[in-house]
Scaffold this motif. Sequence first.
Motif, PDB file in Angstrom:
ATOM      1  N   PRO A 151       2.574   2.752  -9.814  1.00 39.08           N
ATOM      2  CA  PRO A 151       1.263   2.098  -9.884  1.00 39.08           C
ATOM      3  C   PRO A 151       1.341   0.606  -9.611  1.00 39.08           C
ATOM      4  CG  PRO A 151       2.082   2.584 -12.080  1.00 39.08           C
ATOM      5  CD  PRO A 151       3.021   3.255 -11.126  1.00 39.08           C
ATOM      6  N   VAL A 152       0.164   0.018  -9.403  1.00 38.80           N
ATOM      7  CA  VAL A 152       0.087  -1.390  -9.040  1.00 38.80           C
ATOM      8  C   VAL A 152       0.747  -2.283 -10.086  1.00 38.80           C
ATOM      9  CG1 VAL A 152      -2.197  -1.735 -10.083  1.00 38.80           C
ATOM     10  CG2 VAL A 152      -1.467  -3.204  -8.188  1.00 38.80           C
ATOM     11  N   GLY A 153       0.659  -1.910 -11.358  1.00 37.47           N
ATOM     12  CA  GLY A 153       1.266  -2.718 -12.408  1.00 37.47           C
ATOM     13  C   GLY A 153       2.765  -2.839 -12.276  1.00 37.47           C
ATOM     14  N   TYR A 154       3.379  -1.890 -11.621  1.00 30.82           N
ATOM     15  CA  TYR A 154       4.822  -1.923 -11.406  1.00 30.82           C
ATOM     16  C   TYR A 154       5.188  -2.922 -10.307  1.00 30.82           C
ATOM     17  CZ  TYR A 154       9.555  -0.124 -10.559  1.00 30.82           C
ATOM     18  OH  TYR A 154      10.927   0.000 -10.410  1.00 30.82           O
ATOM     19  N   TRP A 155       4.349  -3.014  -9.291  1.00 25.25           N
ATOM     20  CA  TRP A 155       4.655  -3.831  -8.115  1.00 25.25           C
ATOM     21  C   TRP A 155       4.014  -5.216  -8.139  1.00 25.25           C
ATOM     22  CZ3 TRP A 155       8.445  -1.565  -5.814  1.00 25.25           C
ATOM     23  CH2 TRP A 155       8.510  -0.184  -5.691  1.00 25.25           C
ATOM     24  N   ALA A 197       0.835  -1.203   0.000  1.00 27.49           N
ATOM     25  CA  ALA A 197       0.000   0.000   0.000  1.00 27.49           C
ATOM     26  C   ALA A 197       0.868   1.252   0.000  1.00 27.49           C
ATOM     27  CB  ALA A 197      -0.923  -0.008   1.220  1.00 27.49           C
ATOM     28  N   GLU A 198       1.939   1.241   0.753  1.00 29.03           N
ATOM     29  CA  GLU A 198       2.859   2.372   0.778  1.00 29.03           C
ATOM     30  C   GLU A 198       3.582   2.515  -0.561  1.00 29.03           C
ATOM     31  OE1 GLU A 198       4.474   5.703   2.520  1.00 29.03           O
ATOM     32  OE2 GLU A 198       3.003   4.345   3.430  1.00 29.03           O
ATOM     33  N   ALA A 199       3.917   1.387  -1.169  1.00 27.82           N
ATOM     34  CA  ALA A 199       4.639   1.417  -2.443  1.00 27.82           C
ATOM     35  C   ALA A 199       3.809   2.043  -3.556  1.00 27.82           C
ATOM     36  CB  ALA A 199       5.054   0.008  -2.832  1.00 27.82           C
ATOM     37  N   LEU A 200       2.487   1.949  -3.460  1.00 29.50           N
ATOM     38  CA  LEU A 200       1.615   2.528  -4.489  1.00 29.50           C
ATOM     39  C   LEU A 200       1.738   4.043  -4.559  1.00 29.50           C
ATOM     40  CD1 LEU A 200      -1.659   0.414  -4.098  1.00 29.50           C
ATOM     41  CD2 LEU A 200       0.164   0.155  -5.792  1.00 29.50           C
ATOM     42  N   LYS A 201       2.317   4.660  -3.540  1.00 30.77           N
ATOM     43  CA  LYS A 201       2.553   6.099  -3.573  1.00 30.77           C
ATOM     44  C   LYS A 201       3.711   6.445  -4.502  1.00 30.77           C
ATOM     45  CE  LYS A 201       0.999   6.618   1.232  1.00 30.77           C
ATOM     46  NZ  LYS A 201       1.413   7.016   2.610  1.00 30.77           N
ATOM     47  N   SER A 202       4.533   5.423  -4.804  1.00 31.12           N
ATOM     48  CA  SER A 202       5.722   5.645  -5.622  1.00 31.12           C
ATOM     49  C   SER A 202       5.546   5.212  -7.066  1.00 31.12           C
ATOM     50  CB  SER A 202       6.916   4.887  -5.026  1.00 31.12           C
ATOM     51  OG  SER A 202       7.139   5.257  -3.692  1.00 31.12           O
TER      52      SER A 202
END
Length: 254
Positions: free
Chosen positions: A222-226, A215-220
């Motif tokens: 988009p979901v497709g990246y993670w 959830a924190e990573a989505l600030k950096s």
Amino acid sequence: MNNQSNRRSFLRELSLTALGATVIPQLVSAHNPHPKKLTFDKDEAVVVFQGDSITDAGRSKDQYYANQAGGMGRGYVMQIVGQLLGTHPEQNYQCYNRGISGHKVFQLADRWDIDCLSLKPDILSILIGVNDYWHTLNGNYDGTVDIYERDYRALLDRTKKALPDVKLIIGEPFAVEGGRAIDEKWEAFHGYRKVAKAIASDYGAVFLPYHSVFAEALKSAPVGYWCPDGVHPSIAGAHLMAATWMEGYNKLKR
């Protein structure tokens, strides 16, 4: 590449660096205020990873001996094992990946003697739960969150009876918002996350807050990246998981 693109890339790199260096340690510490110190009474330390497809990550089932590259899969386990072996050669780690795609807690239990207890792990890392919920949505499983909790606790009771000194690392099952497979039906999945955290606390395990990390990573990015489908991480997502695991492991060592 123009200056605006360079700036975006620079800002993203700064954000991702902060996530790994600051946010992940804070999240892990918040969920594990009093970790137990890790000690080994022997020269080698056995680490076993258990779970479903996220742990499996396409591993070769015929490469089942410790530290075989093909047997680690292409996901977070491979990244963790690389760090353990590369940074702690004196510890003689013996690492095994025994995740199997599609599995739920009761299926772990069915193969537990061979795929866990017989390996006599010093550290046992478990990430399980997404299929215990996901497979109820397509009618292939009629389990509930109560069954998940009952089965999980029974599995750990069995483990602690056979291996009273084993150190446990329990990963939070996650469903990353915006992923292709994630919709409003997944609201009930949060109950499984809560159960995993409660179990980790009750059994003295280090808890890895993967859902919060993503959830924190989505600030950096988009979901497709993670984690494109919200369940199976990309290479970058596997890196986040490995960094979170190592932070939890390091808390065990203190």
